[in-house]
Design a protein around this motif. Structure first.
Motif, PDB file in Angstrom:
ATOM      1  N   CYS A  91       0.844  -1.193   0.000  1.00 23.84           N
ATOM      2  CA  CYS A  91       0.000   0.000   0.000  1.00 23.84           C
ATOM      3  C   CYS A  91       0.882   1.247   0.000  1.00 23.84           C
ATOM      4  O   CYS A  91       2.060   1.186   0.365  1.00 23.84           O
ATOM      5  N   TYR A  92       0.305   2.374  -0.374  1.00 24.16           N
ATOM      6  CA  TYR A  92       1.064   3.618  -0.506  1.00 24.16           C
ATOM      7  C   TYR A  92       0.207   4.790  -0.057  1.00 24.16           C
ATOM      8  O   TYR A  92      -1.026   4.777  -0.181  1.00 24.16           O
ATOM      9  N   GLY A  93       0.878   5.821   0.434  1.00 25.60           N
ATOM     10  CA  GLY A  93       0.215   7.084   0.741  1.00 25.60           C
ATOM     11  C   GLY A  93       1.263   8.167   0.841  1.00 25.60           C
ATOM     12  O   GLY A  93       2.466   7.888   0.870  1.00 25.60           O
ATOM     13  N   HIS A 133      -5.675   7.894   2.855  1.00 26.16           N
ATOM     14  CA  HIS A 133      -4.855   6.855   3.505  1.00 26.16           C
ATOM     15  C   HIS A 133      -5.357   6.537   4.907  1.00 26.16           C
ATOM     16  O   HIS A 133      -5.145   5.427   5.406  1.00 26.16           O
ATOM     17  N   ASN A 136      -7.752   3.598   4.584  1.00 30.30           N
ATOM     18  CA  ASN A 136      -7.094   2.299   4.426  1.00 30.30           C
ATOM     19  C   ASN A 136      -6.432   1.828   5.718  1.00 30.30           C
ATOM     20  O   ASN A 136      -6.486   0.645   6.065  1.00 30.30           O
ATOM     21  N   PHE A 156       3.242  -1.054   3.978  1.00 30.23           N
ATOM     22  CA  PHE A 156       2.874   0.316   3.620  1.00 30.23           C
ATOM     23  C   PHE A 156       4.139   1.102   3.315  1.00 30.23           C
ATOM     24  O   PHE A 156       5.115   1.049   4.071  1.00 30.23           O
ATOM     25  N   ALA A 187      -3.708   1.003  -3.455  1.00 27.10           N
ATOM     26  CA  ALA A 187      -3.580   2.298  -2.784  1.00 27.10           C
ATOM     27  C   ALA A 187      -4.761   3.171  -3.145  1.00 27.10           C
ATOM     28  O   ALA A 187      -5.581   2.825  -4.010  1.00 27.10           O
ATOM     29  N   ASP A 189      -5.706   7.247  -3.981  1.00 29.07           N
ATOM     30  CA  ASP A 189      -5.373   8.638  -4.242  1.00 29.07           C
ATOM     31  C   ASP A 189      -6.163   9.041  -5.475  1.00 29.07           C
ATOM     32  O   ASP A 189      -6.731   8.187  -6.168  1.00 29.07           O
ATOM     33  N   TRP A 418      -5.676   1.200  -7.955  1.00 31.39           N
ATOM     34  CA  TRP A 418      -5.965   2.399  -7.172  1.00 31.39           C
ATOM     35  C   TRP A 418      -7.459   2.439  -6.908  1.00 31.39           C
ATOM     36  O   TRP A 418      -8.272   2.405  -7.853  1.00 31.39           O
TER      37      TRP A 418
END
Length: 471
Positions: A91-93, A133, A136, A156, A187, A189, A418
């Motif tokens: 996951c990403y933020g 985020h 999540n 993450f 993720a 966004d 996404w």
């Protein structure tokens, strides 16, 4: 083990109780403006204090690399490994936000104070990216609180510089391939296709910004005494732009376009309608390539836009031929565009049209990337969201804007999904940025359902591949 329905009810109660608003308020209150060096302490503290504390409370191992290699960007990696045979999700933020633009918000709102007005929650970062985020993170927290384990592994990656172009994110990912190894990237966004349509997009368009400059002389010369004798830089600039994109938005340089629109992309875009939101501007008739649908133009094709232009002072015009003219343009492009030829193609087109006096300066360029809509993760995730929401999921090959998707799709080689928790009218990057409570609420339920399915279902693509010995 909590049932899927029980988790959805927990998510609903958390949102409706006011706790989601309270937690987002605490995040919005931190002025993590990455473009302001004076806020670097606040940005790094968001990673090293706020996020670290949350992750460690959930049993994650956490490492931070603040101002990594002097890049001006900082990173946090949080990992929870439950079993080696389980699938792993990355996951990403991003912790940073754009400038608050204090004093420009309606109703005297403070950009770093979350305020509710009906369904809208106003505050810098509410939509981009703290609200997203948080949803999540909270989904993972709710699942662990209910059942103590996830049934999958998760990592993450947070950065502190997305709003300034994600400096060295790609280099960081390449240098940390092993801790970032995963089966799928998920993720949140960017916006949904519309507020009421759960959406999965599979990548992002790229962008190439460039400047055209016509510096012919110092100062202006009387238009009556010299008109017809001196080249007008503004007229020259207008003509130069017209060799690249005509007055109806059609790109005139073939090298600035992809070779084709893939059938798989055309197929997933067929049901997509754009510009249907209550606050959306009207889609212009006869603009750009009218052989394509509006959705194909926005999500499957290239556009060339003039972002800014000037010559003299339009507020106080005088009877003089100006000495200079400048414009900033941007090519938004999809996968299949030959990015190595963008600069040379523009230069050649200008020269061939007799505009050798127009200077070309290339600016920031970021790549396009997407996965194929047929990837098994796409349908799997879509089915999960549809089970939660009871309505079809909109699948977009990529968003019209840009995100650092290439880092995950190309550098790390992951299928990228996404799942946004915002909408096109959120006013991100401007005054009055806001999230919709209804979208965050539904998003929390969707992510609880998705993560529950990831840990319990037998048809997870990575698990199926592992069982069959394919990977």
């Amino acid at each position: 083990m909590a049932t899927r329905q029980e988790l959805l009810e927990k998510a609903e109660h958390f949102a409706d109780s006011g706790e989601l608003f309270n937690e987002l308020s605490q995040l919005v209150a931190r002025p993590t403006v990455s473009s302001d060096p004076a806020q670097s302490v606040a940005v790094n503290a968001y990673l090293d204090d706020v996020l670290r504390e949350r992750f460690e409370a959930m049993g994650f191992s956490v490492t931070t690399d603040l101002n990594w290699q002097g890049s001006g960007n900082s990173f946090l990696v949080a990992t929870r490994i439950e079993a080696q045979q389980y699938p792993t999700v990355l996951c990403y933020g991003h912790a940073d936000v754009v400038d608050g633009q204090a004093g420009q918000w309606d109703a005297g709102r403070d950009p770093f104070e979350l305020r509710a007005d009906g369904d809208r929650w106003y505050g810098r970062g509410a939509a981009d990216n703290k609200g997203q985020h948080l949803v999540n993170l909270k989904a993972i927290e709710l699942i662990l609180a209910e059942q103590g384990s996830l049934g999958f592994n998760i990592t993450f990656l947070f950065e502190a510089g997305e709003e300034i172009g994600s400096p060295q994110l790609d280099e960081y990912a390449a240098a940390h391939r092993e801790p970032l190894e995963a089966d799928v990237f998920i993720a949140s966004d960017g916006p949904r296709q519309s507020a009421d349509k759960p959406t999965i997009f599979l990548g992002a368009r790229g962008g190439a910004t460039f400047e055209l400059n016509v510096p012919l002389r110092q100062g202006g010369y009387h238009s009556g005494n010299w008109g017809g004798l001196l080249r007008n830089p503004a007229t020259t600039l207008a003509g130069a732009i017209g060799t690249l994109v005509d007055g109806h938005g059609r790109i005139r340089v073939p090298e600035l376009l992809p070779e084709s629109l893939p059938d798989s992309v055309r197929e997933v875009l067929a049901p997509v309608q754009v510009g249907q939101g209550k606050q959306d501007p009207e889609v212009a008739a006869g603009w750009a390539d009218t052989s394509l649908s509006a959705a194909e133009r926005l999500y499957g094709w290239n556009t060339l836009e003039v972002l800014a232009m000037n010559s003299a002072d339009v507020q106080v015009p005088v009877n003089a031929i100006p000495g200079q003219a400048r414009a900033v343009l941007q090519l938004r492009f999809v996968v299949g565009t030959n990015t190595g030829k963008i600069e040379s193609a523009i230069r050649q087109a200008l020269d061939d049209a007799g505009y050798s006096m127009v200077q070309l300066s290339m600016g920031q360029c970021f790549p396009a990337s997407r996965i194929e809509p047929e990837n098994p993760w796409v349908q799997w995730a879509s089915n999960s969201l549809e089970e939660t929401t009871g309505q079809p999921t909109t699948i977009l090959p990529n968003i019209g804007g840009s995100l650092p998707n290439a880092v995950f799709e190309s550098t790390l080689g992951l299928p990228t999904l996404w799942i946004p928790h915002s909408y096109p009218g959120c006013q991100q990057h401007g005054p009055n940025e806001h999230a919709l409570e209804s979208v965050l609420r539904e998003g929390l339920q969707m992510m609880c359902g998705l993560f529950h399915d990831l840990g319990t279902r037998q048809d997870v693509p990575s698990a199926s591949a592992l069982a069959s010995g394919k990977i």
